[in-house]
Motif scaffolding. Structure first.
Motif, mmCIF file in Angstrom:
data_model
loop_
_atom_site.group_PDB
_atom_site.id
_atom_site.type_symbol
_atom_site.label_atom_id
_atom_site.label_comp_id
_atom_site.label_asym_id
_atom_site.label_seq_id
_atom_site.Cartn_x
_atom_site.Cartn_y
_atom_site.Cartn_z
ATOM 1 N N GLN A 73 0.854 -1.193 0.000
ATOM 2 C CA GLN A 73 0.000 0.000 0.000
ATOM 3 C C GLN A 73 0.882 1.232 0.000
ATOM 4 O O GLN A 73 1.864 1.315 0.734
ATOM 5 N N ALA A 125 -8.261 -0.494 -3.008
ATOM 6 C CA ALA A 125 -8.683 -1.428 -1.974
ATOM 7 C C ALA A 125 -8.355 -2.857 -2.361
ATOM 8 O O ALA A 125 -8.157 -3.711 -1.483
ATOM 9 N N LYS A 126 -8.288 -3.129 -3.646
ATOM 10 C CA LYS A 126 -8.056 -4.504 -4.095
ATOM 11 C C LYS A 126 -7.490 -4.475 -5.515
ATOM 12 O O LYS A 126 -7.655 -3.494 -6.249
ATOM 13 N N PRO A 127 -6.828 -5.522 -5.908
ATOM 14 C CA PRO A 127 -6.298 -5.584 -7.274
ATOM 15 C C PRO A 127 -7.401 -5.903 -8.280
ATOM 16 O O PRO A 127 -8.527 -6.248 -7.893
ATOM 17 N N GLU A 153 -13.121 1.109 -1.866
ATOM 18 C CA GLU A 153 -13.941 0.351 -2.829
ATOM 19 C C GLU A 153 -13.248 0.104 -4.165
ATOM 20 O O GLU A 153 -13.612 -0.820 -4.889
ATOM 21 N N HIS A 155 -10.502 -0.474 -7.388
ATOM 22 C CA HIS A 155 -9.489 -1.435 -7.801
ATOM 23 C C HIS A 155 -8.236 -0.703 -8.277
ATOM 24 O O HIS A 155 -8.311 0.319 -8.952
ATOM 25 N N LYS A 156 -7.123 -1.248 -7.925
ATOM 26 C CA LYS A 156 -5.852 -0.686 -8.372
ATOM 27 C C LYS A 156 -5.665 -0.964 -9.866
ATOM 28 O O LYS A 156 -5.960 -2.056 -10.355
#
Length: 508
Positions: A73, A125-127, A153, A155-156
């Motif tokens: 992060q 928050a998430k891939p 919420e 996505h990367k």
């Protein structure tokens, strides 16, 4: 930090100098000096913790001390060391101690008219889900740029949502925004969209596969079954592959050095200038792209676009060469209109498999005269035609002479008929005159009979006639005594006397 240090020095000076001067400084002055130094120091210290953000800017906060960020992060959401998700809005902000925080201001991102902002997030928050190359689309782009919400919420990675023209406050430590041109579909074309992102279409029964590519409703992943009409569109330029397809008539000219060379059944070879007109409708454009990719691209760099190089030219060459194989050179020239009709029908049938239509195939020129053999053939054919024309002319003249003779004979026959009619009329007239003479003679005979009856018989009538004839020759000098007679004269003598008197009277 510099201002903070100056504030501390000011406070120190305010405290130390009165002590060093001791009795040399009046008590009141000492108090005033200390208060003044304290106020200045306080102002400087507070000023060192403040940041002012302009209206078209955002404030970025970086925490220098705190707990470490989780592995992987890069944006802090809970006070960890490092760039903070929250950005400072316009205005004054205080108590950001310079030894604890590093403060920066950044300009808002402006997306000019006719462009879009392509967003890529450095954290999230998430891939991205497996198999996805773009994050799910946000309903509201402003919510996407809310770093605190996004870190809960989002996505990367690359975002499917684009920024439309306008100004946006964002955190550059979290988002990278690139300005790119929006999609503009000019008049006379449509845009076929191949979506590499978005929802998958689950109703497999209604999916058309063309070259293994699904044709799907608008908004789903695959080639959209409806092309976009002329307008401006805010689509992600990397997530949606756009193919502009011309929908106006396309005219391909194969003339001069690009003419189509044909060989006839009698082994004559010559060029044919051909023009073809084709069209791709907006409804058929997605299917054409699925089969040919970009029909207007010159992929082989040979001067021919894909549609012409792979469909139009090979098809039209084959059609005209096949037509020539079943005809002689002269027949090929003479049946030009039939060749056009046949070529148009065959061409339309071949193009239908590519969802392309044609307005017609036109033969501009048949270059048989461009070769020496062709010139000789045409010369021979011309001689034949001249001879044929002479024969036809002779036949026409002969026919005219026959017709003229027939007219003359008919005229003579008509004249003979007129003469015969006149002769028949004369005969009829003669017959009628003879009948009239007969009738007249009969009338006279009846008159003589009546006269004889009146004179008392034939003898007296004969005498009367004889006397009439004599009187026609008489000069009037006969003695009357010959006519008077005596008292005892017979009745015939009396008659004679009366007749003579009458004749004399008539003579006079």
């Amino acid at each position: 930090m510099f201002i903070f240090v100056v504030g501390l020095l000011t406070l120190a000076i305010g405290l130390v100098i009165p002590i060093l001067l001791g009795d040399k400084m009046d008590g009141v002055i000492k108090v005033f000096f200390r208060v003044a130094a304290g106020v200045i120091a306080l102002v400087l210290v507070v000023a060192s913790t403040a940041i002012y953000v302009e209206d078209d800017q955002a404030g970025i906060v970086i925490v220098k001390f705190g707990k470490d960020l989780p592995v992987g992060q890069i944006i802090a959401t809970d006070g960890e060391k490092g760039p903070q998700a929250r950005v400072l809005p316009p205005g004054w902000h205080f108590l950001y101690w310079p030894w604890l925080y590093d403060l920066k201001t950044v300009d808002n991102m402006t997306i000019p008219q006719g462009n879009v902002g392509v967003v890529e997030s450095m954290d999230g928050a998430k891939p991205l889900p497996k198999g996805e190359i773009f994050a799910q689309e946000w309903e509201n782009p402003v919510d996407m740029l809310n770093a605190q919400m996004f870190m809960k919420e989002g996505h990367k990675g690359p975002q499917l949502t684009v920024l439309t023209p306008g100004q946006y406050r964002y955190n550059p430590r979290l988002f990278k925004i690139t300005v790119k041109k929006a999609l503009e579909v000019p008049i006379g074309t449509v845009a076929v969209i191949k979506a590499n992102a978005g929802k998958k279409y689950d109703d497999s029964q209604k999916i058309s596969l063309v070259n293994g590519v699904p044709i799907v409703p608008t908004g789903f992943r695959g080639i959209w079954n409806k092309a976009l009409s002329p307008n401006a569109y805010y689509l992600h330029p990397d997530a949606f592959v756009v193919t502009l397809v011309q929908t106006t008539n396309r005219v391909y000219n194969y003339v001069q050095k690009n003419s189509i060379t044909v060989k006839t059944s009698d082994s004559f070879e010559f060029p044919v200038d051909v023009r073809v007109s084709v069209k791709i409708s907006a409804e058929d454009a997605p299917y054409v792209v699925a089969m040919l990719a970009n029909p207007d691209a010159d992929l082989d760099r040979n001067g021919f676009v894909v549609l012409e190089d792979r469909v139009i030219l090979p098809t039209i060459r084959a059609i005209f060469r096949n037509n020539a194989e079943s005809r002689g050179a002269i027949q090929y020239v003479q049946e030009r209109s039939q060749i056009e009709e046949s070529a148009t029908a065959t061409f339309a049938e071949k193009l239908a498999s590519y969802r392309v239509t044609t307005d017609g195939v036109y033969v501009a020129d048949i270059g048989i005269r461009d070769t020496e053999e062709g010139k000789k053939l045409l010369s021979t054919q011309t001689d034949k035609e001249v001879a044929k024309q002479e024969v036809d002319t002779f036949k026409v003249q002969q026919t005219a002479e026959i017709e003229r003779a027939q007219v003359v004979k008919a005229k003579e026959d008509a004249e003979q008929e007129q003469l015969k009619a006149k002769a028949r009329a004369k005969v009829d007239i003669a017959e009628q005159e003879a009948q009239a003479e007969i009738k007249l003679a009969e009338g006279r005979a009846q008159a003589y009979m009546k006269k004889m009856e009146a004179l008392g018989g034939v003898d007296n009538f004969v005498k009367l006639e004889m006397l009439r004839l004599a009187m026609e020759q008489w000069d009037g000098k006969v003695p009357e005594i010959l006519l008077m007679g005596g008292g005892d004269a017979s009745s015939s003598e009396a008659v004679n006397s009366l007749i003579m008197k009458k004749l004399q009277a008539d003579k006079k």
